[in-house]
Scaffold this active site. Structure first.
Site, PDB file in Angstrom:
ATOM      1  N   GLY A 266       0.833  -1.219   0.000  1.00 51.42           N
ATOM      2  CA  GLY A 266       0.000   0.000   0.000  1.00 51.42           C
ATOM      3  C   GLY A 266       0.856   1.253   0.000  1.00 51.42           C
TER       4      GLY A 266
ATOM      5  NE  ARG B 200      -4.421   4.054  -5.883  1.00 48.06           N
ATOM      6  CZ  ARG B 200      -4.786   4.953  -4.973  1.00 48.06           C
ATOM      7  NH1 ARG B 200      -5.438   6.039  -5.342  1.00 48.06           N
ATOM      8  NH2 ARG B 200      -4.509   4.764  -3.693  1.00 48.06           N
TER       9      ARG B 200
ATOM     10  CB  VAL C  83      -2.455  -7.474  -0.325  1.00 54.00           C
ATOM     11  CG1 VAL C  83      -1.190  -6.640  -0.469  1.00 54.00           C
ATOM     12  CG2 VAL C  83      -3.633  -6.645   0.172  1.00 54.00           C
TER      13      VAL C  83
ATOM     14  CE1 TYR D 245     -10.128   0.003   8.552  1.00 52.56           C
ATOM     15  CE2 TYR D 245     -10.641   1.124  10.611  1.00 52.56           C
ATOM     16  CZ  TYR D 245      -9.754   0.820   9.598  1.00 52.56           C
ATOM     17  OH  TYR D 245      -8.459   1.333   9.630  1.00 52.56           O
TER      18      TYR D 245
ATOM     19  CD  GLU E   6      -5.294   8.983  -2.121  1.00 55.91           C
ATOM     20  OE1 GLU E   6      -5.705   7.885  -2.540  1.00 55.91           O
ATOM     21  OE2 GLU E   6      -4.462   9.666  -2.736  1.00 55.91           O
ATOM     22  CG  PHE E   7      -8.866   5.720   6.251  1.00 55.68           C
ATOM     23  CD1 PHE E   7      -8.553   4.366   6.276  1.00 55.68           C
ATOM     24  CD2 PHE E   7      -9.883   6.171   7.084  1.00 55.68           C
ATOM     25  CE1 PHE E   7      -9.236   3.487   7.103  1.00 55.68           C
ATOM     26  CE2 PHE E   7     -10.566   5.312   7.905  1.00 55.68           C
ATOM     27  CZ  PHE E   7     -10.254   3.965   7.912  1.00 55.68           C
TER      28      PHE E   7
HETATM   29  P1  NDP Z   1      -4.836   5.448   1.982  1.00 52.09           P
HETATM   30  O1  NDP Z   1      -6.143   5.188   1.353  1.00 52.09           O
HETATM   31  O2  NDP Z   1      -4.200   6.762   1.774  1.00 52.09           O
HETATM   32  O3  NDP Z   1      -3.805   4.296   1.564  1.00 52.09           O
HETATM   33  C1  NDP Z   1      -4.180   2.948   1.518  1.00 52.09           C
HETATM   34  C2  NDP Z   1      -3.138   2.177   0.737  1.00 52.09           C
HETATM   35  O4  NDP Z   1      -3.517   0.790   0.726  1.00 52.09           O
HETATM   36  C3  NDP Z   1      -3.066   2.642  -0.707  1.00 52.09           C
HETATM   37  O5  NDP Z   1      -1.716   2.707  -1.099  1.00 52.09           O
HETATM   38  C4  NDP Z   1      -3.779   1.549  -1.471  1.00 52.09           C
HETATM   39  O6  NDP Z   1      -3.192   1.409  -2.761  1.00 52.09           O
HETATM   40  C5  NDP Z   1      -3.444   0.326  -0.615  1.00 52.09           C
HETATM   41  N1  NDP Z   1      -4.348  -0.768  -0.840  1.00 52.09           N
HETATM   42  C6  NDP Z   1      -5.683  -0.819  -0.618  1.00 52.09           C
HETATM   43  N2  NDP Z   1      -6.192  -1.990  -1.026  1.00 52.09           N
HETATM   44  C7  NDP Z   1      -5.145  -2.705  -1.513  1.00 52.09           C
HETATM   45  C8  NDP Z   1      -5.021  -3.974  -2.103  1.00 52.09           C
HETATM   46  N3  NDP Z   1      -6.076  -4.775  -2.254  1.00 52.09           N
HETATM   47  N4  NDP Z   1      -3.798  -4.409  -2.500  1.00 52.09           N
HETATM   48  C9  NDP Z   1      -2.720  -3.601  -2.352  1.00 52.09           C
HETATM   49  N5  NDP Z   1      -2.765  -2.381  -1.803  1.00 52.09           N
HETATM   50  C10 NDP Z   1      -3.973  -1.935  -1.397  1.00 52.09           C
HETATM   51  O7  NDP Z   1      -5.047   5.188   3.540  1.00 52.09           O
HETATM   52  P2  NDP Z   1      -4.032   5.131   4.780  1.00 52.09           P
HETATM   53  O8  NDP Z   1      -2.665   5.477   4.388  1.00 52.09           O
HETATM   54  O9  NDP Z   1      -4.674   5.877   5.864  1.00 52.09           O
HETATM   55  O10 NDP Z   1      -4.147   3.580   5.131  1.00 52.09           O
HETATM   56  C11 NDP Z   1      -3.022   2.763   5.377  1.00 52.09           C
HETATM   57  C12 NDP Z   1      -3.318   1.840   6.534  1.00 52.09           C
HETATM   58  O11 NDP Z   1      -3.490   2.603   7.719  1.00 52.09           O
HETATM   59  C13 NDP Z   1      -4.598   0.998   6.383  1.00 52.09           C
HETATM   60  O12 NDP Z   1      -4.323  -0.306   6.830  1.00 52.09           O
HETATM   61  C14 NDP Z   1      -5.579   1.698   7.320  1.00 52.09           C
HETATM   62  O13 NDP Z   1      -6.545   0.823   7.795  1.00 52.09           O
HETATM   63  C15 NDP Z   1      -4.632   2.150   8.406  1.00 52.09           C
HETATM   64  N6  NDP Z   1      -5.096   3.214   9.272  1.00 52.09           N
HETATM   65  C16 NDP Z   1      -5.488   4.418   8.752  1.00 52.09           C
HETATM   66  C17 NDP Z   1      -5.900   5.426   9.609  1.00 52.09           C
HETATM   67  C18 NDP Z   1      -6.398   6.737   9.098  1.00 52.09           C
HETATM   68  O14 NDP Z   1      -7.072   7.460   9.858  1.00 52.09           O
HETATM   69  N7  NDP Z   1      -6.068   7.127   7.886  1.00 52.09           N
HETATM   70  C19 NDP Z   1      -5.905   5.235  11.064  1.00 52.09           C
HETATM   71  C20 NDP Z   1      -5.497   3.927  11.491  1.00 52.09           C
HETATM   72  C21 NDP Z   1      -5.086   2.984  10.615  1.00 52.09           C
HETATM   73  P3  NDP Z   1      -3.969   1.066  -4.109  1.00 52.09           P
HETATM   74  O15 NDP Z   1      -5.351   1.644  -4.000  1.00 52.09           O
HETATM   75  O16 NDP Z   1      -3.122   1.692  -5.160  1.00 52.09           O
HETATM   76  O17 NDP Z   1      -3.957  -0.426  -4.156  1.00 52.09           O
HETATM   77  C1  8X3 Z   2      -8.782   4.412  11.024  1.00 52.46           C
HETATM   78  C2  8X3 Z   2      -9.169   5.127  12.248  1.00 52.46           C
HETATM   79  O1  8X3 Z   2     -11.160   5.749  13.672  1.00 52.46           O
HETATM   80  O2  8X3 Z   2     -11.165   6.462  11.359  1.00 52.46           O
HETATM   81  O3  8X3 Z   2      -8.322   3.140  11.350  1.00 52.46           O
HETATM   82  O4  8X3 Z   2     -11.541   4.151  11.929  1.00 52.46           O
HETATM   83  S1  8X3 Z   2     -10.838   5.372  12.302  1.00 52.46           S
END
Ligand code: NDP
Ligand code: 8X3
Length: 261
Positions: free
Chosen positions: A13, A39, A65, A157, A193-194
C-alpha cells in the site's frame, strides 16, 4: 540506534498515505525499498522521485494483496538479493462504508476482510518464511485505534483491525524462537485518502471526518515506525498507539470551534 542503511524494506500500500510516507522516510535513511499497491502509475512516480532524491534502489510493482496466488508469485519472483527482506510493513488496508451491520453493503465487508485481514495474511505467509530462513527480520503491522475500541457503525472495519491486533500477537508467538520482531503500530485519525475511500470518493463527507481537529499526518505514523525499527537488537516494541492530541479514543474527540450538545 540500529541503522536502516541498505536494509530491505517491503511496504504494501505504498501508493498513498501512510505507505507512501514510509517509503520516503525509509528512503531518506538509505534503505532499499520494495513497494507495491494496485495503482502502478503512482508507484512508478514515487519510485522515480525517491531514486532521484535519495539515490536508493527501489523495486516497485503492482500487487493486489487480496490475490493470494499473485502475492505468492510476486514474492517467489523477487530477485535473490531482494529476498533478504529485513522489514515488512503490512500497511495496505481500507475502510468501506459506515453503516449499521443490518443495513450494510455486504460487498464492503468482503473488501475489508479480504484486504485488511486476508491480504495481511497472504503477504505475511510468503514473506515471513524468508525471515525465518535467516532468523532475522521485523514485521510491522498497521493496526488502528479501531482495533482497540469499536465505534458506532465501525463494525466490520473494527473487526478487521481487532484481527490485526490478535494476529500481531500470534505471529510474535510463532517466531518467538527466532530473532524476528513483530510490532503493531496503531494510529487514530490520520489525514490520508482513507476517508475518501471509505465514502467512495465523496470528498465533502470525507473532509467532515476531520472537522475541527488536527489529525495525524502520514509522516507522524512513519516516524513511529522508524522508531520501532531502529531499536537495539534485543528490543521489540510490541505496540504503539498514537492519536492526534485532541483524540483520546475512537469516540472521544475534542473538535475546536464545533458546538456539541
Ligand atoms: P490510503 O487510502 O491513503 O492508503 C491505503 C493504501 O492501501 C493505498 O496505497 C492503497 O493502494 C493500498 N491498498 C488498498 N487496497 C489494496 C489492495 N487490495 N492491495 C494492495 N494495496 C492496497 O489510507 P491510509 O494510508 O490511511 O491507510 C493505510 C493503513 O493505515 C490501512 O491499513 C488503514 O486501515 C490504516 N489506518 C489508517 C488510519 C487513518 O485514519 N487514515 C488510522 C489507522 C489505521 P492502491 O489503492 O493503489 O492499491
Ligand atoms: C482508522 C481510524 O477511527 O477512522 O483506522 O476508523 S478510524
Amino acid at each position: 540506534m540500529a541503522s536502516l542503511k541498505n536494509k530491505i524494506v517491503l511496504i504494501t500500500g505504498a501508493s498513498s498515505g501512510i505507505g507512501m510516507a514510509c517509503a520516503e522516510a525509509f528512503a531518506r535513511k538509505g534503505s532499499k525499498l520494495i513497494l507495491c499497491a494496485r495503482r502502478l502509475e503512482r508507484l512508478t512516480e514515487l519510485r522515480t522521485r525517491l531514486v532521484k532524491k535519495f539515490k536508493v534502489e527501489i523495486l516497485a510493482f503492482q500487487l493486489d494483496v487480496r490475490n493470494r496466488a499473485a502475492v505468492k508469485k510476486a514474492v517467489e519472483n523477487l530477485p535473490n538479493k531482494w529476498k533478504q527482506v529485513d522489514i515488512l510493513i503490512n500497511n495496505a488496508g481500507l475502510a468501506r462504508g459506515l453503516s449499521k451491520l443490518h443495513e450494510a453493503d455486504t460487498k464492503h465487508w468482503e473488501e475489508m476482510i479480504d484486504t485488511n485481514l486476508k491480504g495481511l495474511l497472504n503477504v505475511t505467509r510468503y514473506v515471513l518464511p524468508l525471515m525465518v530462513a535467516k532468523s532475522s527480520g521485523h514485521i510491522v503491522n498497521i493496526g488502528s485505534t479501531a482495533g482497540h475500541e469499536v465505534y458506532p457503525m465501525g463494525n466490520v472495519y473494527c473487526a478487521t483491525k481487532f484481527a490485526v491486533k490478535s494476529l500481531t500477537q500470534s505471529i510474535r508467538l510463532d517466531v518467538l524462537d527466532k530473532d524476528i520482531k513483530v510490532t503493531s503500530v496503531d494510529p487514530g485519525m490520520v489525514l490520508t485518502e482513507f476517508s475518501k475511500v471509505r465514502f467512495s470518493g465523496d470528498e465533502s463527507r470525507a473532509k467532515k471526518v476531520y472537522d475541527g481537529i488536527k489529525p495525524l499526518s502520514p509522516n507522524n505514523v512513519a516516524d513511529a515506525i522508524l522508531f520501532c525499527t531502529t531499536r537495539p537488537k534485543n528490543v521489540n516494541i510490541n505496540e504503539i498507539i498514537l492519536t492526534p492530541i485532541h483524540q483520546a479514543s475512537s469516540t472521544q474527540i475534542y473538535r475546536q470551534n464545533i458546538k456539541t450538545k
